[in-house]
Design a protein around this motif. Sequence first.
Motif, PDB file in Angstrom:
ATOM      1  N   GLN A 341       0.877  -1.148   0.000  1.00  0.00           N
ATOM      2  CA  GLN A 341       0.000   0.000   0.000  1.00  0.00           C
ATOM      3  C   GLN A 341       0.922   1.207   0.000  1.00  0.00           C
ATOM      4  O   GLN A 341       1.424   1.628   1.025  1.00  0.00           O
ATOM      5  N   LEU A 342       1.196   1.691  -1.180  1.00  0.00           N
ATOM      6  CA  LEU A 342       2.194   2.746  -1.291  1.00  0.00           C
ATOM      7  C   LEU A 342       1.573   4.023  -1.806  1.00  0.00           C
ATOM      8  O   LEU A 342       0.924   4.032  -2.847  1.00  0.00           O
TER       9      LEU A 342
ATOM     10  N   ILE B 107      25.304  -7.671 -21.981  1.00  0.00           N
ATOM     11  CA  ILE B 107      24.677  -7.837 -20.657  1.00  0.00           C
ATOM     12  C   ILE B 107      25.312  -6.865 -19.672  1.00  0.00           C
ATOM     13  O   ILE B 107      24.628  -6.239 -18.868  1.00  0.00           O
ATOM     14  N   GLY B 111      22.591  -4.493 -18.662  1.00  0.00           N
ATOM     15  CA  GLY B 111      22.076  -5.064 -17.411  1.00  0.00           C
ATOM     16  C   GLY B 111      21.606  -4.018 -16.402  1.00  0.00           C
ATOM     17  O   GLY B 111      20.435  -4.000 -16.021  1.00  0.00           O
ATOM     18  N   PRO B 112      22.502  -3.133 -15.974  1.00  0.00           N
ATOM     19  CA  PRO B 112      22.098  -2.170 -14.954  1.00  0.00           C
ATOM     20  C   PRO B 112      20.932  -1.285 -15.401  1.00  0.00           C
ATOM     21  O   PRO B 112      20.029  -0.999 -14.613  1.00  0.00           O
ATOM     22  N   LEU B 115      17.721  -3.335 -15.427  1.00  0.00           N
ATOM     23  CA  LEU B 115      17.316  -3.618 -14.048  1.00  0.00           C
ATOM     24  C   LEU B 115      16.653  -2.394 -13.413  1.00  0.00           C
ATOM     25  O   LEU B 115      15.587  -2.495 -12.797  1.00  0.00           O
ATOM     26  N   LEU B 116      17.286  -1.249 -13.606  1.00  0.00           N
ATOM     27  CA  LEU B 116      16.712  -0.017 -13.047  1.00  0.00           C
ATOM     28  C   LEU B 116      15.331   0.254 -13.649  1.00  0.00           C
ATOM     29  O   LEU B 116      14.407   0.635 -12.934  1.00  0.00           O
ATOM     30  N   PHE B 119      12.854  -2.051 -12.069  1.00  0.00           N
ATOM     31  CA  PHE B 119      12.584  -1.623 -10.701  1.00  0.00           C
ATOM     32  C   PHE B 119      11.668  -0.409 -10.672  1.00  0.00           C
ATOM     33  O   PHE B 119      10.730  -0.354  -9.887  1.00  0.00           O
ATOM     34  N   LEU B 120      11.942   0.548 -11.547  1.00  0.00           N
ATOM     35  CA  LEU B 120      11.125   1.755 -11.560  1.00  0.00           C
ATOM     36  C   LEU B 120       9.681   1.439 -11.959  1.00  0.00           C
ATOM     37  O   LEU B 120       8.735   1.948 -11.370  1.00  0.00           O
ATOM     38  N   TRP B 122       8.201  -1.343 -11.499  1.00  0.00           N
ATOM     39  CA  TRP B 122       7.614  -2.048 -10.356  1.00  0.00           C
ATOM     40  C   TRP B 122       7.157  -1.054  -9.295  1.00  0.00           C
ATOM     41  O   TRP B 122       6.087  -1.193  -8.708  1.00  0.00           O
ATOM     42  N   TRP B 123       7.978  -0.038  -9.105  1.00  0.00           N
ATOM     43  CA  TRP B 123       7.648   0.985  -8.111  1.00  0.00           C
ATOM     44  C   TRP B 123       6.352   1.696  -8.495  1.00  0.00           C
ATOM     45  O   TRP B 123       5.432   1.839  -7.685  1.00  0.00           O
ATOM     46  N   SER B 126       3.372  -0.509  -8.063  1.00  0.00           N
ATOM     47  CA  SER B 126       2.963  -0.629  -6.662  1.00  0.00           C
ATOM     48  C   SER B 126       2.145   0.580  -6.232  1.00  0.00           C
ATOM     49  O   SER B 126       1.228   0.454  -5.431  1.00  0.00           O
ATOM     50  N   LEU B 127       2.487   1.738  -6.754  1.00  0.00           N
ATOM     51  CA  LEU B 127       1.764   2.935  -6.383  1.00  0.00           C
ATOM     52  C   LEU B 127       0.311   2.856  -6.852  1.00  0.00           C
ATOM     53  O   LEU B 127      -0.600   3.233  -6.154  1.00  0.00           O
ATOM     54  N   ARG B 129      -1.509   0.283  -7.269  1.00  0.00           N
ATOM     55  CA  ARG B 129      -2.328  -0.738  -6.613  1.00  0.00           C
ATOM     56  C   ARG B 129      -3.061  -0.205  -5.401  1.00  0.00           C
ATOM     57  O   ARG B 129      -3.945  -0.843  -4.875  1.00  0.00           O
ATOM     58  N   ARG B 130      -2.658   0.958  -4.998  1.00  0.00           N
ATOM     59  CA  ARG B 130      -3.184   1.481  -3.758  1.00  0.00           C
ATOM     60  C   ARG B 130      -4.710   1.544  -3.736  1.00  0.00           C
ATOM     61  O   ARG B 130      -5.357   1.153  -2.780  1.00  0.00           O
ATOM     62  N   LEU B 134      -6.870  -1.736  -0.087  1.00  0.00           N
ATOM     63  CA  LEU B 134      -6.675  -0.809   1.020  1.00  0.00           C
ATOM     64  C   LEU B 134      -6.205  -1.535   2.262  1.00  0.00           C
ATOM     65  O   LEU B 134      -5.910  -2.714   2.257  1.00  0.00           O
ATOM     66  N   SER B 135      -6.141  -0.790   3.321  1.00  0.00           N
ATOM     67  CA  SER B 135      -5.539  -1.260   4.572  1.00  0.00           C
ATOM     68  C   SER B 135      -5.882  -2.715   4.928  1.00  0.00           C
ATOM     69  O   SER B 135      -7.030  -3.131   4.883  1.00  0.00           O
TER      70      SER B 135
END
Lengths: 660, 155
Positions: A341-342, B107, B111-112, B115-116, B119-120, B122-123, B126-127, B129-130, B134-135
Amino acid sequence: MLPETGQIAMALALAVAVLQGIIPLLGAYRRNVRWMMFADRAAILQAVLLIYAFAALTIVFVTSDFSVKLAASHSHSAKPLMYKISGVWANHEGSILLWVLILALFGAAIPLYGRKLPLSLRARALAIQGIIGAGFLAFVIFTSNPFERLFPVPTDGQGLNPLLQDPGLAIHPPLLYIGYVGFSVAFSFAVAALLEGRVDAVWARWLRPWVLVSWSFLTLGITVGSVWAYYELGWGGWWMWDPVENVSFLPWLSGTALLHSILTLQQRHSFAHWTVLLAIATFSLAMIGTFVVRSGVLVSVHAFAVDPSRGVVILTLLLIFTGAALALYALRANTIVRRTQLDMVSRESGLVLNNLVLVAATATVFLGTFYPLFVEATTGEKITVGAPYFDLVFAPMMIALIAVMAIVPLLKWRSDGLARYRSLLVKAALAAVVVAGLGFVFGRSVLGAISVGFAAWLIFGTLSALYRRSNGRWAGLKAQPAGTWGFALSHLGVAVFTLGVTAMSIGADEDVGRLKPGESLNVSGYSFTMGTLEQGQRDNFLYMGSDVSVTRGGREVTALRTEQRLYPVRGMITSEAGFRPSLGATLFASIGDGATGTDLSEGVIMRVYYQPGVVWIWIGAFMMAFAGFISMADRRLRVSEPVITPTKARGGVPAAVPAE
Amino acid sequence: MRPAGNIALIAILLGSLASPACAQATAPVFPPEIEERAREVGAQLRCVVCQNESIEASNADLAADMRLVVRERLAAGDTKAEVIARMRDRYGDYVLLKPPVQANTLILWAGPVVLLAIFLSWWIFSLQRRSRKLSVATLSDEERARLERLRQSQS
């Protein structure tokens, strides 16, 4: 007799470690309290036995008992006492015994400092600790016995590698090992938590001091190593992206990520998966560090005690431990609560970014370090991955990290808005631009200007966070918990470190030449004049040395004593650089080998360096290490029963303690 | 550490055997402008007999020879890239401290970045999905009870 008793103590410790690895696990499974309690006693007994074994080996070295092969090949009766002692771990067998001893001491500290831990968690963690100990003890006893006897007994020893006869190197390995091995606690607790099926904020709170202590020692160890290499290897650099340096840096990077993800788990109950994986990864990387230095798989200026066949055994242990932990994770991951939950502008979201960048940086260093091996193994082609690669790929990641680091500590947990910080951020950005402008005017370098600008941004952000947390009042500042000071000092340490690195990379100057006494080299306005070349004998070496006088504008600044030493016992040469450390520019002179004439009439090679800011690199690193120790003093970590901070979100009660 | 140097210094210090191995006495001096460019080139080249040192940092004889070649070529009018290319022809990719971007280093270079990027994403993912999730309560009943007790004992 003494060496044999040491060996018996090791064998007993192995037996204890094996039992420690089995009985408490069964006890936790069958809910048998006495079996679980066995773990505590076993851990302490194992430590006592290994303290005895290590003390026995130390006595062998101090009394110069050359009937023990290890002492005969790594010590000498004419060596100063300090190096007789440090000689114990300046070789493969002794250092791995030290490694195992530290592992056992951490194991013994778990029951001593963790009385309030749930019994089954403690029993399981100690069992994992016992299994790791058993693996490495078996390795010591069956492949690297430090107490092996030698017959006939030589009249004297072969001496210690003279490069290692130095105070810096006497303390570097123990510091580094405390750091490496300390992460075993995080590993054991991660595995134990997977077995328990419980990874939560309480667990994070218990684990955090252990990660802090390991991380701080690792930081100290790496820094001392850097200082040592700087003056002993005489290349005038503080870091060269050498494989052995990199493998010590890997657990540091992932340990830093772990430190921050634990913080989030502790405060927000999220990141459980990530924290468990980082704990496993960090200790695995620490084992890789232990392995690589001994294996000879990577060529390095720092590797010692290289023995590929024994290195493979460590690699096997590493694969077993890491593989088993990851397999367990795969099986039990579903038991861990996942909470994603971000809110984009919130402290945990910033910490996610921090973790992602740090993990990417870890992966980059790993890739760069092992890639040449990979290419050679698959295609047979030989390539080099050196400092220019890392500078290009790694440095931007660090800049990104610094950019985030300045803001995130300001943000609230859970949810926040950037609008609240608009004026602050504008001021910080202005400060950064002004500093960058000044940096450009004085340093005449665009990259340097960007780098000092970000350092200013970080300092501004960190101080603002400190100001806000204390509500701008002196009393508020004094009331801050130790954790806040740890945060502020470590983040300022990063800024200081960045400034030092920048000053070095844009301002450093050097020259090298073959000089006769009386001749000089000129660097950045300083004139280095070589004095008479003297030769002689001192302690356990022969030397050739010179006093290099440094003048600036005709005025004497300092005299630097530099020597080249020949240790006849080993037939080895070291160069002792002369340098004047300074908060401004460090002056450095070193006469190197390459004096290949029959006499000195052709002169000798001298290297001179002018290095602004290099001292700040180490000051920054020491700040980070001490910040870790300060954070450990935080009362909120001491409290052994979980104290749950009421938050606005849950109870409607204002936070009593500022959320950390 | 470095066998050649060892023998030489033993010879000096013990005043015994002569070792006239190195014919080059004093390195010729080049103009500062050449010297500066030579250092930039040298920092990119590996001393191929050393343990991961650049030719500028190394004290080995070969590194000294390579340093001299770099300076001579620059003085003769070669560009930095030409000097590096020349060294690469002679010693292979191994001499380059910064590996070239080619098939076998794909590679390494990509690679780096990849990967970045992952990751970004994914970040950001995740935002988003909020709103959907919920909680989630993470305290067990037992923990809630204990928390309540603690609160009462504190107040």
